[in-house]
Design a protein around this motif. Structure first.
Motif, PDB file in Angstrom:
ATOM      1  N   ILE A 103       0.834  -1.189   0.000  1.00  0.00           N
ATOM      2  CA  ILE A 103       0.000   0.000   0.000  1.00  0.00           C
ATOM      3  C   ILE A 103       0.877   1.251   0.000  1.00  0.00           C
ATOM      4  CG2 ILE A 103      -1.851   1.223   1.200  1.00  0.00           C
ATOM      5  CD1 ILE A 103      -1.874  -1.733   2.764  1.00  0.00           C
ATOM      6  N   PRO A 104       0.692   2.144  -0.961  1.00  0.00           N
ATOM      7  CA  PRO A 104       1.431   3.416  -0.949  1.00  0.00           C
ATOM      8  C   PRO A 104       1.117   4.190   0.326  1.00  0.00           C
ATOM      9  CG  PRO A 104       0.300   3.084  -3.041  1.00  0.00           C
ATOM     10  CD  PRO A 104      -0.174   2.026  -2.122  1.00  0.00           C
ATOM     11  N   LYS A 105       2.122   4.906   0.822  1.00  0.00           N
ATOM     12  CA  LYS A 105       1.993   5.605   2.092  1.00  0.00           C
ATOM     13  C   LYS A 105       0.769   6.518   2.145  1.00  0.00           C
ATOM     14  CE  LYS A 105       3.948   6.641   6.108  1.00  0.00           C
ATOM     15  NZ  LYS A 105       2.820   7.383   6.661  1.00  0.00           N
ATOM     16  N   SER A 106       0.537   7.243   1.081  1.00  0.00           N
ATOM     17  CA  SER A 106      -0.582   8.189   1.062  1.00  0.00           C
ATOM     18  C   SER A 106      -1.903   7.454   1.224  1.00  0.00           C
ATOM     19  CB  SER A 106      -0.573   8.977  -0.249  1.00  0.00           C
ATOM     20  OG  SER A 106      -0.621   8.066  -1.348  1.00  0.00           O
ATOM     21  N   GLU A 107      -2.004   6.373   0.468  1.00  0.00           N
ATOM     22  CA  GLU A 107      -3.240   5.591   0.528  1.00  0.00           C
ATOM     23  C   GLU A 107      -3.423   4.970   1.908  1.00  0.00           C
ATOM     24  OE1 GLU A 107      -4.981   1.692  -1.751  1.00  0.00           O
ATOM     25  OE2 GLU A 107      -3.592   3.004  -2.851  1.00  0.00           O
ATOM     26  N   TRP A 108      -2.283   4.556   2.490  1.00  0.00           N
ATOM     27  CA  TRP A 108      -2.325   3.954   3.820  1.00  0.00           C
ATOM     28  C   TRP A 108      -2.940   4.908   4.831  1.00  0.00           C
ATOM     29  CZ3 TRP A 108      -1.763  -0.419   6.536  1.00  0.00           C
ATOM     30  CH2 TRP A 108      -1.580  -0.308   7.913  1.00  0.00           C
ATOM     31  N   ASP A 109      -2.407   6.144   4.830  1.00  0.00           N
ATOM     32  CA  ASP A 109      -2.868   7.105   5.829  1.00  0.00           C
ATOM     33  C   ASP A 109      -4.357   7.392   5.690  1.00  0.00           C
ATOM     34  OD1 ASP A 109      -0.392   7.369   6.972  1.00  0.00           O
ATOM     35  OD2 ASP A 109       0.216   8.975   5.594  1.00  0.00           O
ATOM     36  N   GLU A 110      -4.818   7.364   4.459  1.00  0.00           N
ATOM     37  CA  GLU A 110      -6.215   7.710   4.233  1.00  0.00           C
ATOM     38  C   GLU A 110      -7.167   6.551   4.477  1.00  0.00           C
ATOM     39  OE1 GLU A 110      -6.806   9.401   0.395  1.00  0.00           O
ATOM     40  OE2 GLU A 110      -5.291  10.964   0.726  1.00  0.00           O
ATOM     41  N   GLU A 111      -6.771   5.388   3.982  1.00  0.00           N
ATOM     42  CA  GLU A 111      -7.734   4.297   3.923  1.00  0.00           C
ATOM     43  C   GLU A 111      -7.536   3.201   4.961  1.00  0.00           C
ATOM     44  OE1 GLU A 111      -8.395   2.669   0.098  1.00  0.00           O
ATOM     45  OE2 GLU A 111      -8.162   4.593  -0.941  1.00  0.00           O
ATOM     46  N   TRP A 112      -6.359   3.199   5.586  1.00  0.00           N
ATOM     47  CA  TRP A 112      -6.075   2.082   6.495  1.00  0.00           C
ATOM     48  C   TRP A 112      -5.835   2.558   7.921  1.00  0.00           C
ATOM     49  CZ3 TRP A 112      -5.711  -3.215   5.120  1.00  0.00           C
ATOM     50  CH2 TRP A 112      -5.900  -3.471   3.769  1.00  0.00           C
ATOM     51  N   LYS A 113      -5.932   1.599   8.802  1.00  0.00           N
ATOM     52  CA  LYS A 113      -5.722   1.917  10.210  1.00  0.00           C
ATOM     53  C   LYS A 113      -5.288   0.646  10.937  1.00  0.00           C
ATOM     54  CE  LYS A 113      -8.551   3.703  13.973  1.00  0.00           C
ATOM     55  NZ  LYS A 113      -8.774   2.361  14.485  1.00  0.00           N
ATOM     56  N   VAL A 114      -4.300   0.822  11.831  1.00  0.00           N
ATOM     57  CA  VAL A 114      -3.922  -0.308  12.674  1.00  0.00           C
ATOM     58  C   VAL A 114      -4.893  -0.380  13.841  1.00  0.00           C
ATOM     59  CG1 VAL A 114      -2.207  -1.196  14.283  1.00  0.00           C
ATOM     60  CG2 VAL A 114      -1.498  -0.345  12.057  1.00  0.00           C
ATOM     61  N   GLN A 115      -5.502  -1.513  13.978  1.00  0.00           N
ATOM     62  CA  GLN A 115      -6.505  -1.666  15.032  1.00  0.00           C
ATOM     63  C   GLN A 115      -5.860  -2.116  16.342  1.00  0.00           C
ATOM     64  OE1 GLN A 115      -8.908  -3.466  16.996  1.00  0.00           O
ATOM     65  NE2 GLN A 115      -9.779  -1.406  17.018  1.00  0.00           N
ATOM     66  N   GLY A 116      -4.860  -2.919  16.237  1.00  0.00           N
ATOM     67  CA  GLY A 116      -4.196  -3.417  17.438  1.00  0.00           C
ATOM     68  C   GLY A 116      -3.160  -4.438  17.058  1.00  0.00           C
ATOM     69  N   LYS A 117      -2.412  -4.898  18.053  1.00  0.00           N
ATOM     70  CA  LYS A 117      -1.393  -5.888  17.744  1.00  0.00           C
ATOM     71  C   LYS A 117      -1.610  -7.152  18.554  1.00  0.00           C
ATOM     72  CE  LYS A 117       2.718  -5.655  19.682  1.00  0.00           C
ATOM     73  NZ  LYS A 117       4.049  -5.198  20.132  1.00  0.00           N
ATOM     74  N   VAL A 118      -1.088  -8.225  18.048  1.00  0.00           N
ATOM     75  CA  VAL A 118      -1.231  -9.520  18.721  1.00  0.00           C
ATOM     76  C   VAL A 118      -0.264  -9.575  19.907  1.00  0.00           C
ATOM     77  CG1 VAL A 118      -0.940 -12.007  18.496  1.00  0.00           C
ATOM     78  CG2 VAL A 118      -1.954 -10.688  16.627  1.00  0.00           C
ATOM     79  N   VAL A 119      -0.811  -9.820  21.072  1.00  0.00           N
ATOM     80  CA  VAL A 119       0.048  -9.911  22.255  1.00  0.00           C
ATOM     81  C   VAL A 119       0.133 -11.338  22.797  1.00  0.00           C
ATOM     82  CG1 VAL A 119      -0.250  -7.522  22.965  1.00  0.00           C
ATOM     83  CG2 VAL A 119      -1.878  -9.247  23.745  1.00  0.00           C
ATOM     84  N   ALA A 120      -0.788 -12.173  22.379  1.00  0.00           N
ATOM     85  CA  ALA A 120      -0.731 -13.553  22.869  1.00  0.00           C
ATOM     86  C   ALA A 120      -1.520 -14.467  21.939  1.00  0.00           C
ATOM     87  CB  ALA A 120      -1.276 -13.652  24.285  1.00  0.00           C
ATOM     88  N   ILE A 121      -1.194 -15.730  22.024  1.00  0.00           N
ATOM     89  CA  ILE A 121      -1.884 -16.736  21.220  1.00  0.00           C
ATOM     90  C   ILE A 121      -2.298 -17.866  22.138  1.00  0.00           C
ATOM     91  CG2 ILE A 121      -1.573 -18.469  19.411  1.00  0.00           C
ATOM     92  CD1 ILE A 121       0.617 -16.279  18.382  1.00  0.00           C
ATOM     93  N   PHE A 122      -3.497 -18.365  21.929  1.00  0.00           N
ATOM     94  CA  PHE A 122      -4.001 -19.435  22.773  1.00  0.00           C
ATOM     95  C   PHE A 122      -4.618 -20.514  21.892  1.00  0.00           C
ATOM     96  CE2 PHE A 122      -7.314 -21.365  25.464  1.00  0.00           C
ATOM     97  CZ  PHE A 122      -6.511 -21.795  26.513  1.00  0.00           C
ATOM     98  N   ARG A 123      -4.248 -21.733  22.195  1.00  0.00           N
ATOM     99  CA  ARG A 123      -4.744 -22.845  21.380  1.00  0.00           C
ATOM    100  C   ARG A 123      -5.257 -23.936  22.312  1.00  0.00           C
ATOM    101  NH1 ARG A 123      -0.038 -25.072  18.333  1.00  0.00           N
ATOM    102  NH2 ARG A 123      -0.114 -22.956  17.496  1.00  0.00           N
ATOM    103  N   GLN A 124      -6.454 -24.390  22.044  1.00  0.00           N
ATOM    104  CA  GLN A 124      -6.969 -25.504  22.821  1.00  0.00           C
ATOM    105  C   GLN A 124      -6.845 -26.780  22.016  1.00  0.00           C
ATOM    106  OE1 GLN A 124     -10.733 -23.313  24.478  1.00  0.00           O
ATOM    107  NE2 GLN A 124     -10.258 -25.058  25.809  1.00  0.00           N
ATOM    108  N   CYS A 125      -6.285 -27.792  22.643  1.00  0.00           N
ATOM    109  CA  CYS A 125      -6.100 -29.059  21.962  1.00  0.00           C
ATOM    110  C   CYS A 125      -7.293 -29.953  22.273  1.00  0.00           C
ATOM    111  CB  CYS A 125      -4.805 -29.717  22.417  1.00  0.00           C
ATOM    112  SG  CYS A 125      -3.367 -28.649  22.231  1.00  0.00           S
ATOM    113  N   HIS A 126      -8.121 -30.124  21.294  1.00  0.00           N
ATOM    114  CA  HIS A 126      -9.320 -30.934  21.502  1.00  0.00           C
ATOM    115  C   HIS A 126      -8.992 -32.410  21.314  1.00  0.00           C
ATOM    116  CE1 HIS A 126     -11.457 -27.155  21.360  1.00  0.00           C
ATOM    117  NE2 HIS A 126     -10.815 -26.886  20.244  1.00  0.00           N
ATOM    118  N   ALA A 127      -9.865 -33.223  21.858  1.00  0.00           N
ATOM    119  CA  ALA A 127      -9.697 -34.665  21.688  1.00  0.00           C
ATOM    120  C   ALA A 127      -9.814 -34.999  20.207  1.00  0.00           C
ATOM    121  CB  ALA A 127     -10.752 -35.419  22.477  1.00  0.00           C
ATOM    122  N   ALA A 128      -8.985 -35.911  19.767  1.00  0.00           N
ATOM    123  CA  ALA A 128      -8.953 -36.241  18.347  1.00  0.00           C
ATOM    124  C   ALA A 128     -10.242 -36.930  17.904  1.00  0.00           C
ATOM    125  CB  ALA A 128      -7.766 -37.148  18.049  1.00  0.00           C
TER     126      ALA A 128
END
Lengths: 211, 211
Positions: A186-211
């Motif tokens: 994304i070109p910088k100009s377009e980024w500033d106008e059309e995009w936004k960072v909503q947040g960042k990933v701080v953790a990941i969680f995975r549940q291991c279900h029974a097979a």
DNA sequence: CCTTTTATCGAACGTATTTTCCGAATATTA
DNA sequence: TAATATTCGGAAAATACGTTCGATAAAAGG
């Protein structure tokens, strides 16, 4: 140190407070403690609570009903040591720390998203994983972020990518972690106008279900 | 149903109770609620609490100090929807569910281990990840388990592997998830005598630190 | 337009709860 | 053995707290 000096009764009192708080979701009153430990006098209970406070096991809020707080809030899962599949390591018998899974993440406005598909698979984020997002406007190069394309009217659509600001090209690159997928440039100009960072990933969680 | 009928003030009251309990680890008193919501009369607070109870959001224990209980203990992180890096999905505004990270894992004797190395990397378990272990003697083929080699004297050494019972060969195979590493093959007789399944992996947790 | 529901205050009341004081028995320590 | 800390009881004092009541409006519903 001082925590070991707790008397037998004081230990029982402490344990009762812990279990009471687990079931009732609030600290007990002095009378309730006395009833449980068969102590007839509330003043007597107060004495032991004072001792427990002096020994650093609890803290008290004067003049407040149920004004007892546990110093170490023993929530979470005990971490018993390290393990390597290659060279087996010892498992200690005492917990090294408590894994406060998610709890320290809760305070803010953190939220979670369920990952669909394998687009971040090379970052070892799998289909079905929960990613915990901490909302923020800015981020650093390489952060895994939720980027939102702003649109007319409603809330925009979001995407999970690694963020790279390429200053030499004056553009932003949103990079999936899957070599079969192409990055979004994304070109910088377009980024500033059309995009936004909503947040960042701080953790990941995975549940291991029974097979 | 009835939970939606809560008035604006009652919603704010409910939210305050939730946040108060999060920070103070106990329910607030009527006066504390009033102070926060700028309600001058404790009777007034009591009125709204009665409404909240009627609407099924809280329960009350009469005559008890701080006698408020949340019906749905909304701990955890709100799950706001799904996301795919490939084809961006919508993010809803209302939480679909609460991610009870770790909480439903706590009750038993679950514990956590910190993973060292890349031996389970092909199962997307990375160096530094926490694996949550639920203690159990038995397991199914393909489960990721903590296997312990029993030894004289002290507690044995543990290893994290996928478990396969190969009936046709009358042996057990402990398989790392890294093609560069060899599996451990153990004859059935030796397995019964010297080895033990300590527990299986039920969840994985990863914290993404700042780069 | 009238009635019912909801929202608000203030004050009084009674119970719940903590705090303090006194006294005494028992153990621990010097 | 004397001194000191701990463990207990009883009871009064001082708050803290929940509950109830009367009165006043605004909003909603018919």
């Amino acid at each position: 140190m001082s925590s070991d000096q707790a008397t037998d009764i004081q230990k029982r009192m402490y344990n009762f407070i812990v279990s009471y708080m687990k079931t009732e979701k609030m600290p007990p009153t002095n009378r309730e403690i006395g009833r449980e430990l068969q102590i007839a006098s509330t003043g007597h209970v107060d004495y032991h609570l004072t001792m427990l406070e002096k020994k650093g096991l609890i803290s008290r809020q004067p003049k407040k009903s149920r004004g007892i707080k546990l110093i170490e809030t023993i929530t979470g899962i005990p971490v018993m040591g390290s393990i390597a599949a290659g060279q087996p390591l010892e498992i200690s018998n005492d917990p090294e720390e408590m894994l406060d899974v998610g709890r320290e993440l809760e305070p803010d406005n953190t939220y979670a998203l369920i990952v669909k598909g394998r687009s971040m698979i090379e970052d070892h984020i799998c289909d079905g994983d929960y990613v915990v997002i901490k909302p923020q406007d800015t981020c650093n190069n390489g952060d895994i972020v939720v980027a939102v394309r702003l649109q007319e009217g409603m809330s925009g659509s979001a995407t999970l990518k690694r963020f790279f600001q390429e200053k030499d090209h004056d553009r932003v690159r949103l990079q999936p972690a899957n070599s079969e997928l192409e990055p979004i440039i994304i070109p910088k100009s377009e980024w500033d106008e059309e995009w936004k960072v909503q947040g960042k990933v701080v953790a990941i969680f995975r549940q291991c279900h029974a097979a």
